[in-house]
Write a protein that holds these residues in place. Structure first.
Motif, mmCIF file in Angstrom:
data_model
loop_
_atom_site.group_PDB
_atom_site.id
_atom_site.type_symbol
_atom_site.label_atom_id
_atom_site.label_comp_id
_atom_site.label_asym_id
_atom_site.label_seq_id
_atom_site.Cartn_x
_atom_site.Cartn_y
_atom_site.Cartn_z
ATOM 1 N N ALA A 58 0.888 -1.112 -0.099
ATOM 2 C CA ALA A 58 -0.069 -0.028 0.150
ATOM 3 C C ALA A 58 0.932 1.262 0.014
ATOM 4 O O ALA A 58 2.159 1.146 0.552
ATOM 5 N N SER A 59 0.531 2.213 -0.775
ATOM 6 C CA SER A 59 1.239 3.412 -0.936
ATOM 7 C C SER A 59 0.288 4.592 -0.515
ATOM 8 O O SER A 59 -0.771 4.472 -0.935
ATOM 9 N N GLN A 60 0.737 5.688 -0.013
ATOM 10 C CA GLN A 60 -0.103 6.757 0.388
ATOM 11 C C GLN A 60 0.398 8.066 0.127
ATOM 12 O O GLN A 60 1.794 8.398 0.423
ATOM 13 N N TYR A 61 -0.300 9.228 -0.576
ATOM 14 C CA TYR A 61 0.139 10.306 -1.036
ATOM 15 C C TYR A 61 0.426 11.487 0.045
ATOM 16 O O TYR A 61 -0.567 11.321 1.054
ATOM 17 N N ASN A 62 1.265 12.160 -0.042
ATOM 18 C CA ASN A 62 1.396 13.293 0.831
ATOM 19 C C ASN A 62 1.070 14.593 0.208
ATOM 20 O O ASN A 62 2.252 15.074 -0.675
ATOM 21 N N ARG A 94 4.970 4.111 2.177
ATOM 22 C CA ARG A 94 4.553 2.570 1.820
ATOM 23 C C ARG A 94 4.486 1.702 2.784
ATOM 24 O O ARG A 94 5.285 1.767 3.701
ATOM 25 N N TRP A 95 3.852 0.519 2.722
ATOM 26 C CA TRP A 95 3.792 -0.401 3.665
ATOM 27 C C TRP A 95 3.659 -1.701 3.044
ATOM 28 O O TRP A 95 3.037 -1.784 1.638
ATOM 29 N N GLU A 96 4.371 -2.867 3.564
ATOM 30 C CA GLU A 96 4.492 -4.319 2.845
ATOM 31 C C GLU A 96 4.004 -5.288 3.723
ATOM 32 O O GLU A 96 4.508 -5.370 4.889
ATOM 33 N N TRP A 97 3.241 -6.404 3.270
ATOM 34 C CA TRP A 97 2.840 -7.431 3.983
ATOM 35 C C TRP A 97 3.305 -8.572 3.137
ATOM 36 O O TRP A 97 2.995 -8.799 1.925
ATOM 37 N N ASP A 98 3.739 -9.765 3.863
ATOM 38 C CA ASP A 98 3.957 -11.216 3.102
ATOM 39 C C ASP A 98 2.718 -11.990 3.856
ATOM 40 O O ASP A 98 2.798 -13.204 3.604
ATOM 41 N N GLY A 99 2.177 -11.535 4.878
ATOM 42 C CA GLY A 99 0.964 -12.331 5.568
ATOM 43 C C GLY A 99 0.014 -11.359 6.243
ATOM 44 O O GLY A 99 0.486 -10.167 6.438
ATOM 45 N N PRO A 100 -1.197 -11.933 6.360
ATOM 46 C CA PRO A 100 -2.160 -11.054 7.188
ATOM 47 C C PRO A 100 -1.742 -10.464 8.637
ATOM 48 O O PRO A 100 -2.412 -9.749 9.179
ATOM 49 N N ASP A 105 1.185 -9.598 9.499
ATOM 50 C CA ASP A 105 2.370 -8.709 9.585
ATOM 51 C C ASP A 105 2.034 -7.276 9.883
ATOM 52 O O ASP A 105 0.780 -6.867 10.005
ATOM 53 N N ARG A 106 2.845 -6.706 10.681
ATOM 54 C CA ARG A 106 2.580 -5.288 11.412
ATOM 55 C C ARG A 106 3.670 -4.251 10.679
ATOM 56 O O ARG A 106 4.432 -3.825 11.423
ATOM 57 N N PRO A 107 3.784 -3.991 9.586
ATOM 58 C CA PRO A 107 4.863 -3.295 8.790
ATOM 59 C C PRO A 107 4.952 -1.871 9.323
ATOM 60 O O PRO A 107 3.847 -1.233 9.687
ATOM 61 N N GLU A 108 6.126 -1.391 9.557
ATOM 62 C CA GLU A 108 6.375 0.135 9.731
ATOM 63 C C GLU A 108 6.285 0.831 8.397
ATOM 64 O O GLU A 108 6.701 -0.040 7.316
ATOM 65 N N PRO A 109 5.906 2.145 8.505
ATOM 66 C CA PRO A 109 5.860 2.549 7.054
ATOM 67 C C PRO A 109 7.301 3.057 6.496
ATOM 68 O O PRO A 109 8.373 3.433 7.448
ATOM 69 N N VAL A 110 7.621 3.003 5.241
ATOM 70 C CA VAL A 110 8.833 3.424 4.543
ATOM 71 C C VAL A 110 8.521 4.453 3.856
ATOM 72 O O VAL A 110 7.586 4.624 3.144
ATOM 73 N N GLU A 111 9.460 5.326 3.822
ATOM 74 C CA GLU A 111 9.373 6.999 3.010
ATOM 75 C C GLU A 111 9.348 6.546 1.557
ATOM 76 O O GLU A 111 10.512 5.978 1.287
ATOM 77 N N LEU A 112 8.753 7.146 0.690
ATOM 78 C CA LEU A 112 9.156 6.753 -0.616
ATOM 79 C C LEU A 112 10.143 8.023 -1.204
ATOM 80 O O LEU A 112 10.599 8.856 -0.277
#
Length: 297
Positions: A70-74, A85-91, A93-100
């Motif tokens: 998932a990615s989100q506009y600023n 953006r956030w990334e999941w390999d399974g339901p 997961d609790r990913p931290e946001p990564v800056e684009l």
């Protein structure tokens, strides 16, 4: 201090931001589960709280997806940060946001890079840029299902994909309500309260898609009698029908119908094909709403 252009962009983004309800996403996309199996999904206008992300995580095993991004506009970027953006390999997961590397616009370089790592895109993009998003998705070449207003189907950048059979509408189309941010300018004629949350209701919201599972549809079978005083589009021998229900059962020539015809037709229809979407049709000099021109195969 933020520049005027940044503040204007942020304000416009809020007024073009409508949060889809989970039940609407489930109603359209759960029957398409087979299209997701074994694929990587991208939600390019979404954070972890979006209905599309919650749909994918909540139905991960049923969908059979292998990865979710998932990615989100600023809207204040790049002056005040970038998109995330956030990334999941399974339901679970609790990913931290990564800056684009940019503000995260669905039309930006980073979004295209994320598309190249995905197989299927599902989202509710800003309606104001849908006419640019559909060509971007078509050029990318993967599967997609995105929401937008039906009238934009006639846009010069979108209509050719309908005419070529590369684009059609999903199954759940019509009036829908979307949650709105608190900062959105109120519109009393369209706003409703649902479970204590302000929503904005739109008519003629559709799913623009190329998901194979949405192709099979009940064939279009007109049943109306031939008109006693037929009208034709100016400059062409194309029968004008003000309603889809008015298409004569025994008419063999081209017929102009409202765009709502697209909600009950796909390129797989065995009896009818789409041949044109004229820019501004008229009858006797009188301007009509947008029309699709169809004819028997």
């Amino acid at each position: 201090m933020a520049s005027n252009s940044n503040l204007t962009a942020a304000r416009n983004a809020r007024n073009d931001e409508f949060y889809t309800r989970l039940e609407d996403v489930e109603a359209e996309l759960l029957p398409c589960a087979g299209d997701f199996r074994g694929r990587r999904v991208l939600c390019p206008c979404d954070g972890p709280e979006s209905a599309f992300v919650r749909f994918c995580l909540g139905h991960w095993d049923r969908l059979g997806i292998t990865h979710l991004t998932a990615s989100q506009y600023n809207p204040m970027g790049p002056l005040f940060g970038f998109g995330r953006r956030w990334e999941w390999d399974g339901p679970d997961d609790r990913p931290e946001p990564v800056e684009l590397d940019d503000e995260g616009s669905v039309l930006g370089v980073e979004a295209r890079r994320l598309m190249d790592r995905a197989d299927i895109v599902v989202t509710n993009p800003p309606f104001s840029i849908l006419s640019s998003i559909i060509p971007r998705l078509e050029e990318w070449g993967g599967l997609f299902s995105v929401m937008g207003p039906l009238p934009q189907a006639k846009a010069v950048s979108i209509a050719p994909y309908f005419l070529s059979g590369r684009l059609w509408l999903g199954r759940r189309n019509g009036s829908m309500a979307f949650a709105t941010p608190d900062a959105t300018t109120p519109k009393e004629s369209c706003d409703v309260m649902i479970d204590g949350v302000r929503h904005r209701r739109f008519g003629n919201i559709v799913w623009y898609t190329n998901l194979p599972s949405t192709l099979p549809r009940e064939p279009f079978r007109p049943a109306a009698p031939a008109p006693e005083a037929p009208e034709f589009l100016d400059g062409a021998h194309i029968l004008e029908c003000g309603q889809v229900a008015d298409v004569p059962a025994d008419w063999d020539g081209p017929v102009a119908v409202p765009l709502t015809f697209l909600t009950r037709w796909t390129p797989a229809d065995p009896g009818w094909r789409l041949v044109d979407m004229p820019g501004q049709p008229t009858v006797g000099g009188r301007a009509l709403f947008a029309r699709a021109v169809i004819e028997r195969r």
